[in-house]
Motif scaffolding. Sequence first.
Motif, mmCIF file in Angstrom:
data_model
loop_
_atom_site.group_PDB
_atom_site.id
_atom_site.type_symbol
_atom_site.label_atom_id
_atom_site.label_comp_id
_atom_site.label_asym_id
_atom_site.label_seq_id
_atom_site.Cartn_x
_atom_site.Cartn_y
_atom_site.Cartn_z
ATOM 1 N N TYR A 43 -10.880 -25.887 -21.298
ATOM 2 C CA TYR A 43 -11.224 -27.282 -21.400
ATOM 3 C C TYR A 43 -12.643 -27.510 -21.407
ATOM 4 C CZ TYR A 43 -6.368 -27.653 -19.869
ATOM 5 O OH TYR A 43 -4.879 -27.693 -19.863
ATOM 6 N N LYS B 277 -11.831 -32.408 -24.355
ATOM 7 C CA LYS B 277 -10.682 -31.764 -25.046
ATOM 8 C C LYS B 277 -10.440 -30.253 -24.590
ATOM 9 C CE LYS B 277 -12.519 -31.920 -29.241
ATOM 10 N NZ LYS B 277 -12.809 -31.848 -30.742
ATOM 11 N N SER B 278 -9.072 -30.121 -25.309
ATOM 12 C CA SER B 278 -8.725 -28.715 -24.668
ATOM 13 C C SER B 278 -8.425 -27.887 -25.950
ATOM 14 C CB SER B 278 -7.549 -28.833 -23.760
ATOM 15 O OG SER B 278 -6.282 -29.332 -24.569
ATOM 16 N N SER B 279 -8.467 -26.592 -25.765
ATOM 17 C CA SER B 279 -7.933 -25.689 -26.779
ATOM 18 C C SER B 279 -7.343 -24.304 -26.234
ATOM 19 C CB SER B 279 -8.960 -25.068 -27.671
ATOM 20 O OG SER B 279 -8.820 -24.204 -28.566
ATOM 21 N N PHE C 282 -17.788 -27.898 -29.867
ATOM 22 C CA PHE C 282 -16.358 -27.117 -30.059
ATOM 23 C C PHE C 282 -16.357 -26.696 -31.409
ATOM 24 C CE2 PHE C 282 -12.162 -27.171 -31.446
ATOM 25 C CZ PHE C 282 -11.534 -26.774 -30.351
ATOM 26 N N LYS D 293 -12.368 -19.701 -35.452
ATOM 27 C CA LYS D 293 -11.352 -20.641 -35.007
ATOM 28 C C LYS D 293 -10.448 -20.104 -33.820
ATOM 29 C CE LYS D 293 -11.031 -23.127 -39.665
ATOM 30 N NZ LYS D 293 -10.110 -23.203 -40.605
ATOM 31 N N VAL E 33 -10.436 -19.992 -30.529
ATOM 32 C CA VAL E 33 -11.422 -20.645 -29.379
ATOM 33 C C VAL E 33 -10.185 -20.458 -28.078
ATOM 34 C CG1 VAL E 33 -12.575 -22.689 -28.511
ATOM 35 C CG2 VAL E 33 -12.398 -22.420 -31.006
ATOM 36 N N GLU E 34 -10.350 -19.622 -27.555
ATOM 37 C CA GLU E 34 -9.626 -19.275 -26.220
ATOM 38 C C GLU E 34 -10.549 -18.521 -25.391
ATOM 39 O OE1 GLU E 34 -8.314 -15.993 -25.627
ATOM 40 O OE2 GLU E 34 -9.148 -15.210 -27.479
ATOM 41 N N SER F 185 -15.951 -22.876 -32.473
ATOM 42 C CA SER F 185 -14.591 -22.764 -33.302
ATOM 43 C C SER F 185 -15.340 -21.780 -34.807
ATOM 44 C CB SER F 185 -14.042 -23.955 -34.114
ATOM 45 O OG SER F 185 -12.948 -23.546 -34.612
#
Length: 212
Positions: free
Chosen positions: A111, A105-107, A133, A142, A144-145, A137
């Motif tokens: 990845y 999954k990506s955010s 994840f 929240k 998530v970068e 988060s």
Amino acid sequence: MIIGMEAGPWQKIGVEPANPVQPRVLLHVGIGATKMEALILEPSLYTVKAILILDNDGDRLFAKYYDDTYPSVKEQKAFEKNIFNKTHRTDSEIALLEGLTVVYKSSIDLYFYVIGSSYENELMLMAVLNCLFDSLSQMLRKNVEKRALLENMEGLFLAVDEIVDGGVILESDPQQVLHRVAVRGEDVPLTEQTVSQVLQSAKEQIKWSLLR
């Protein structure tokens, strides 16, 4: 005809069941086969082969391999580039690549990948992915970068160790992961920001659980 056995999922992740689900039988029929060969895949606790986090250029931010499928750094980096090229423009969550099962999954600019063998149960791998994840988060509020993750790598390492140990799934509940990371944070020299975030997240989870 070749008969193979594949283990089904256990009812509770990380705990050996008293009565495991009966294995499924896979039939592979070969044209002109003259004999029957039985291939039995023994059920194993070693579910996860690797956990990866890449940025939006496919460069490694975090990688942990639990076996020798890719023994050298060069082989690992080549695999990571391949997996990124095959997945970063797709909307699916599961892929088969180089004989492995990949869930991802990506955010924003990150990845996340969890890799298992080709016969591994996708739901087990997805449970690990979602737990990691969701734990991050909450730890990162929240956000998530890439930048936030790089500032809190200690928390990431602790969280991964609580979820998977040596390829064995230990935990799939992000609240439990946060609690254990907070406890371990008392003995590990984390940054002040990481400790406060983890402890605050744990306190908030405890508060909401008491109000239910």
